[in-house]
Design an enzyme around this catalytic site. Structure first.
Site: not given
Ligand code: ADE
Length: 370
Positions: A52, A57-58, A96, A135, A153, A207
């Protein structure tokens, strides 16, 4: 403030009643279509926490190899907590938003010290960990521990805004509140981790911001934006942070076949990684003048800079950097040149050097060969 951002209690109730079928369709789609991402093979809260943080940011495709390498190097929270930060920085280099690595490392130490090495299952405790904000706490709690907390998010917000035909963006408090309320009504109590990831997945694969694939969407029946005709117009675009354009003068200082590196770049960037001595400036000229002054101070020796011998462009976070590389010659070696770390161009690719340093190194290597 647009009217559609304000839901009434009656509207909420109606939504809650219609929510069951939507939720079921979403979860079924996720069961059948979820991409087999590496962090979906585990229930280990530590591994999910790492994923997570990396994903914040990546992009997913970039994260995957970093995640796998990171977990091989630090398979548990305890391993990470006991590692030297230099090694963590090395494994993070290229991902990053490097501050995340510092916080994750500090977070692992906290979890080891205060929670016996186990990421806490209670929200209030999770929030005490450095770098774990609302988050991350919500994501780890829902995915690893099955707690019914929603995760919001940008992708999730877009999906929900379209379902309701809502304009606005996450920077607006009333929009955020409305989406949060919608999410609270919709979340699956039995499978919150799948539910949250299903919404993320839907936003990432189907989406899409400019080109939504409504034909493949499991919940298009419930989509107000689609009914209104132009789903891509929802929600309103969010103002972007301006890209900062700067010059960076970097010095390639040779002593025989060794090249001088220092820790950090400039302005506190990538503080724990090796770099060519570098200085920012608003113009090419300002950057090189400041570099010359900095190097004289650092090396205690007058110094000649020739060039630029190479130019390249590099992006760090929200900066777009024009890099000019100068060949530096120390007129004499003084005791202070010990402040430099002397290495070879080929070693540079294997040590804890920044992405930029590696990039400059390979340009220099090509010039030498060419
Ligand atoms: N972006 C952030 N957490 C995620 C997850 N568990 N699966 C896919 N994209 C994500």
């Amino acid at each position: 403030l647009s009217k559609s951002n304000q839901a009434s209690p009656a509207f909420d109730r109606e939504r809650a009643e219609g929510a069951g079928a939507l939720r079921a369709a979403l979860l079924r789609w996720y069961r059948e279509h979820a991409r087999p991402l590496p962090w979906r093979r585990t229930n280990d809260p530590y591994a999910i926490w790492v994923s997570e943080v990396m994903l914040q940011q990546t992009q997913i495709a970039t994260v995957i190899p970093y995640y796998e390498r990171f977990l091989r190097a630090f398979p548990s929270c305890e391993c990470l907590a006991k590692a030297h930060f230099g090694r963590v920085a090395e494994l993070w280099s290229g991902l990053g938003y490097y501050r995340r690595a510092r916080l994750l490392h500090a977070g692992a130490r906290k979890v080891l010290k205060d929670f016996g090495g186990q990421f806490p299952a209670r929200y209030e405790e999770a929030r005490k960990i450095p770098g774990v904000g609302h988050y991350t706490a919500s994501a780890v709690l829902s995915i690893a521990y099955g707690k019914p907390v929603p995760v919001l998010d940008g992708n999730v917000a877009r999906v929900l805004a379209r379902l309701e035909g809502r304009r606005g963006n996450l920077a607006q408090l009333n929009f955020r509140r409305a989406v949060e309320r919608q999410l609270n009504l919709l979340i699956s109590i039995r499978k919150p981790g799948s539910f949250n990831q299903a919404l993320m997945e839907l936003g990432q694969t189907t989406c899409l911001p400019r080109d939504p694939r409504c034909g493949a969407c499991p919940v298009h029946r419930w989509c107000r934006a689609l009914q209104l005709g132009r789903p891509q117009d929802f929600p309103a675009p969010r103002p972007r942070r301006a890209i900062e354009r700067r010059h960076l003068a970097a010095a390639a200082i040779y002593d025989n076949h060794k090249i001088a590196l220092v820790r950090g770049l400039d302005e506190g960037l990538v503080r724990d990684l090796w770099n060519f001595p570098s200085v920012f400036g608003a113009s090419e000229r300002e950057a090189v003048e400041r570099l010359a002054a900095r190097l004289e101070l650092l090396s205690g020796s007058p110094l000649e800079l020739r060039g630029p011998v190479a130019r390249l462009r590099h992006g760090i976070t929200f900066r777009s950097i024009e890099v000019e590389v100068y060949a530096g010659h120390l007129r004499r070696l003084s005791p202070r040149t010990k402040k430099f770390h002397w290495t070879t161009l080929s070693m540079l690719q294997r040590t804890g050097a920044s992405q930029l340093a590696k990039k400059i190194g390979s340009v220099l290597e090509q010039m030498r060969l060419g």
